[in-house]
Design a protein around this motif. Structure first.
Motif, PDB file in Angstrom:
ATOM      1  N   THR A 211       0.835  -1.208   0.000  1.00 54.78           N
ATOM      2  CA  THR A 211       0.000   0.000   0.000  1.00 54.78           C
ATOM      3  C   THR A 211       0.866   1.252   0.000  1.00 54.78           C
ATOM      4  N   ALA A 212       1.867   1.295   0.867  1.00 56.02           N
ATOM      5  CA  ALA A 212       2.759   2.460   0.928  1.00 56.02           C
ATOM      6  C   ALA A 212       3.571   2.602  -0.358  1.00 56.02           C
ATOM      7  N   LEU A 213       3.970   1.488  -0.948  1.00 54.21           N
ATOM      8  CA  LEU A 213       4.747   1.538  -2.192  1.00 54.21           C
ATOM      9  C   LEU A 213       3.921   2.132  -3.322  1.00 54.21           C
ATOM     10  N   ARG A 214       2.662   1.713  -3.435  1.00 58.48           N
ATOM     11  CA  ARG A 214       1.795   2.279  -4.472  1.00 58.48           C
ATOM     12  C   ARG A 214       1.618   3.781  -4.280  1.00 58.48           C
ATOM     13  N   GLU A 215       1.488   4.222  -3.031  1.00 54.84           N
ATOM     14  CA  GLU A 215       1.302   5.642  -2.765  1.00 54.84           C
ATOM     15  C   GLU A 215       2.560   6.440  -3.108  1.00 54.84           C
ATOM     16  N   ARG A 216       3.719   5.912  -2.761  1.00 57.72           N
ATOM     17  CA  ARG A 216       4.958   6.623  -3.108  1.00 57.72           C
ATOM     18  C   ARG A 216       5.127   6.689  -4.622  1.00 57.72           C
ATOM     19  N   ASN A 217       4.873   5.598  -5.315  1.00 56.88           N
ATOM     20  CA  ASN A 217       5.000   5.590  -6.773  1.00 56.88           C
ATOM     21  C   ASN A 217       4.003   6.561  -7.406  1.00 56.88           C
ATOM     22  N   ARG A 218       2.814   6.682  -6.819  1.00 58.74           N
ATOM     23  CA  ARG A 218       1.830   7.635  -7.349  1.00 58.74           C
ATOM     24  C   ARG A 218       2.346   9.069  -7.206  1.00 58.74           C
ATOM     25  N   LEU A 219       2.914   9.371  -6.058  1.00 63.98           N
ATOM     26  CA  LEU A 219       3.463  10.719  -5.853  1.00 63.98           C
ATOM     27  C   LEU A 219       4.641  10.989  -6.784  1.00 63.98           C
ATOM     28  N   LEU A 220       5.480   9.992  -6.974  1.00 63.40           N
ATOM     29  CA  LEU A 220       6.654  10.180  -7.832  1.00 63.40           C
ATOM     30  C   LEU A 220       6.267  10.401  -9.286  1.00 63.40           C
ATOM     31  N   SER A 221       5.162   9.824  -9.725  1.00 68.98           N
ATOM     32  CA  SER A 221       4.757   9.935 -11.129  1.00 68.98           C
ATOM     33  C   SER A 221       3.838  11.123 -11.390  1.00 68.98           C
ATOM     34  N   ASP A 222       3.490  11.847 -10.325  1.00 68.95           N
ATOM     35  CA  ASP A 222       2.642  13.025 -10.482  1.00 68.95           C
ATOM     36  C   ASP A 222       3.401  14.136 -11.199  1.00 68.95           C
ATOM     37  N   ASP A 223       2.683  14.941 -11.984  1.00 70.50           N
ATOM     38  CA  ASP A 223       3.323  16.043 -12.700  1.00 70.50           C
ATOM     39  C   ASP A 223       3.885  17.089 -11.751  1.00 70.50           C
ATOM     40  N   ARG A 224       3.254  17.256 -10.605  1.00 66.29           N
ATOM     41  CA  ARG A 224       3.706  18.245  -9.631  1.00 66.29           C
ATOM     42  C   ARG A 224       4.773  17.649  -8.724  1.00 66.29           C
TER      43      ARG A 224
ATOM     44  N   TRP B  78       4.915  14.601   2.773  1.00 68.80           N
ATOM     45  CA  TRP B  78       4.179  13.392   2.428  1.00 68.80           C
ATOM     46  C   TRP B  78       5.147  12.247   2.166  1.00 68.80           C
ATOM     47  N   LEU B  79       6.227  12.553   1.442  1.00 65.76           N
ATOM     48  CA  LEU B  79       7.219  11.514   1.169  1.00 65.76           C
ATOM     49  C   LEU B  79       7.862  11.022   2.458  1.00 65.76           C
ATOM     50  N   ASP B  80       8.140  11.928   3.379  1.00 62.84           N
ATOM     51  CA  ASP B  80       8.721  11.516   4.662  1.00 62.84           C
ATOM     52  C   ASP B  80       7.822  10.502   5.363  1.00 62.84           C
ATOM     53  N   ALA B  81       6.522  10.800   5.399  1.00 64.79           N
ATOM     54  CA  ALA B  81       5.573   9.932   6.103  1.00 64.79           C
ATOM     55  C   ALA B  81       5.452   8.574   5.417  1.00 64.79           C
ATOM     56  N   ILE B  82       5.360   8.592   4.093  1.00 64.00           N
ATOM     57  CA  ILE B  82       5.207   7.338   3.351  1.00 64.00           C
ATOM     58  C   ILE B  82       6.477   6.508   3.430  1.00 64.00           C
ATOM     59  N   GLU B  83       7.625   7.169   3.335  1.00 62.62           N
ATOM     60  CA  GLU B  83       8.889   6.441   3.397  1.00 62.62           C
ATOM     61  C   GLU B  83       9.129   5.832   4.777  1.00 62.62           C
ATOM     62  N   ALA B  84       8.605   6.460   5.814  1.00 62.05           N
ATOM     63  CA  ALA B  84       8.702   5.876   7.150  1.00 62.05           C
ATOM     64  C   ALA B  84       7.919   4.561   7.205  1.00 62.05           C
ATOM     65  N   GLN B  85       6.746   4.524   6.565  1.00 58.42           N
ATOM     66  CA  GLN B  85       5.965   3.293   6.519  1.00 58.42           C
ATOM     67  C   GLN B  85       6.675   2.229   5.684  1.00 58.42           C
ATOM     68  N   LEU B  86       7.222   2.655   4.553  1.00 67.19           N
ATOM     69  CA  LEU B  86       7.952   1.714   3.707  1.00 67.19           C
ATOM     70  C   LEU B  86       9.133   1.110   4.455  1.00 67.19           C
ATOM     71  N   ALA B  87       9.869   1.940   5.170  1.00 77.65           N
ATOM     72  CA  ALA B  87      11.042   1.453   5.898  1.00 77.65           C
ATOM     73  C   ALA B  87      10.630   0.499   7.021  1.00 77.65           C
ATOM     74  N   GLU B  88       9.545   0.848   7.724  1.00 80.06           N
ATOM     75  CA  GLU B  88       9.102  -0.004   8.833  1.00 80.06           C
ATOM     76  C   GLU B  88       8.654  -1.371   8.349  1.00 80.06           C
ATOM     77  N   HIS B  89       7.703  -1.375   7.408  1.00 84.69           N
ATOM     78  CA  HIS B  89       7.146  -2.654   6.971  1.00 84.69           C
ATOM     79  C   HIS B  89       8.084  -3.370   6.000  1.00 84.69           C
ATOM     80  N   GLY B  90       8.869  -2.607   5.244  1.00 87.81           N
ATOM     81  CA  GLY B  90       9.850  -3.231   4.359  1.00 87.81           C
ATOM     82  C   GLY B  90      10.932  -3.959   5.140  1.00 87.81           C
ATOM     83  N   THR B  91      11.355  -3.380   6.254  1.00 87.61           N
ATOM     84  CA  THR B  91      12.353  -4.032   7.098  1.00 87.61           C
ATOM     85  C   THR B  91      11.794  -5.326   7.687  1.00 87.61           C
TER      86      THR B  91
END
Length: 363
Positions: free
Chosen positions: A162-175, A181-194
């Motif tokens: 879920t967090a990976l899809r959200e980060r990829n969505r933000l990265l592919s956004d035109d803006r 937002w990236l800090d918060a999502i990356e914290a989730q990715l790091a926690e559950h990814g670990t």
């Protein structure tokens, strides 16, 4: 602990089938297309996840049945302090055909609760290309094996995705994405990814210990290693995600993390990657891993091993070795075949079920 009184309602080609009087070894015999594998698939749904075929729930409902399917079984011998068996069930309803529901002793439960009672593993012909296929298939395989040992693994896998899809969505956004937002999502990715990486690594270590403890002949001994797809540990993964934002934005996807992991398998005696082995050797290596995992999963709680058409591809010596290892393991075993002849060595100790046109009968 073992399953008994297994019921299928409107599942695949089974309108109403009941298997009562199951044994430690269970043989499901019938012609191709009779519904043998459908019984195994139904059993596989008594664990978290999408089952052994990873099919859509709507595809599992019997043609012409409009109100979903139901699969149930009694877990006998469970250490609950009561004499009654634990009743496990999963079903769908016509109003919500894409939602799978779970019940334990009649009470609505999360799917992960099934894994707390029962560990299920399987080997099917569709898995023959595991070593030569995409890394994604081997990651999914690793997670399924890990889930059978630790049901919480599924929760980490789901939250990471879920967090990976959200980060990829933000990265592919035109803006340009908001760094907060990236800090918060990356914290989730790091926690559950670990947690995900650590669970996979523990599984591989435990499997290797089990494999080494088993005799090598007549099955080749596989050597397993876990290939991480990025830095390990919370700090390392968190830092990599932060440092590589610009690169990942250019790629429009996240290039570090356990979603890029792989399982590397060698034929140990030959030091040859499994992908370069013969078809027969690959099947034997996969069977050796499956047997080791079944023995590992059976330590501590009820365990099922589902083997679809496995004996037909083994010579008599390997069939006998397989039966010996299944006897020595702690799992309840369900094996399909088109005829009884390959199973003569265990026919006297097994429950034999004849399947024909979606109907099951005890022989």
């Amino acid at each position: 602990m073992a399953l008994d009184r297994i019921s299928l309602r409107d599942f695949r080609n089974h309108a109403q089938s009941t298997l009562e009087g199951a044994a430690r070894m269970n043989l499901i015999v019938g012609a191709n297309g009779a519904g043998k594998t459908n019984v195994l698939e139904a059993l596989s749904l008594l664990s978290p996840g999408r089952g052994m075929r990873r099919a859509a729930l709507t595809d599992m409902v019997r043609s012409g049945a409009g109100d979903g399917f139901a699969v149930g079984a009694s877990l006998v011998g469970a250490d609950t302090g009561a004499d009654d068996p634990v009743r496990l069930g999963t079903y769908t309803q016509g109003a919500q055909p894409g939602r799978r529901r779970v019940r334990v002793n009649g009470a609505e439960s999360a799917a992960v609760a099934l894994g707390e009672w029962l560990a299920i593993g399987w080997l099917t012909p569709a898995m023959d290309g595991l070593f030569t296929g995409a890394a994604q298939d081997r990651r999914r395989y690793l997670d399924r094996l890990a889930l059978a040992i630790d049901p919480i693994h599924a929760r980490h896998a789901g939250r990471y995705e879920t967090a990976l899809r959200e980060r990829n969505r933000l990265l592919s956004d035109d803006r340009e994405p908001d760094p907060r937002w990236l800090d918060a999502i990356e914290a989730q990715l790091a926690e559950h990814g670990t947690a995900l990486s650590e669970g996979r690594a523990r599984l591989v270590d435990a499997l290797m210990a089990e494999i080494v403890a088993q005799p090598e002949a007549p099955f080749p001994r596989p050597a397993l290693s876990y290939a991480a797809g990025g830095p390990l540990g919370y700090e390392g993964l968190s830092q990599a995600l932060h440092d590589h934002r610009r690169r990942d934005r250019a790629a429009q996807r996240t290039l570090d993390g356990p979603h890029r992991d792989d399982l590397e398998v060698l034929y140990a005696a030959k030091r040859v990657p499994a992908a370069r082995c013969s078809t027969g050797e690959q099947k034997a290596l996969l069977l050796a891993i499956t047997i080791a995992h079944a023995a590992l999963a059976a330590k501590g709680r009820a365990s099922l091993l589902l083997l679809d058409e496995v004996a037909a591809h083994l010579d008599p010596a390997r069939r006998e070795a397989l039966f010996e290892r299944l006897r020595a393991g702690g799992a309840q075993v369900w094996i399909t075949g088109t005829e009884l002849a390959p199973f003569e060595a265990i026919a006297d100790e097994a429950a034999v079920w004849a399947v024909a046109e979606g109907s099951v009968e005890r022989r």
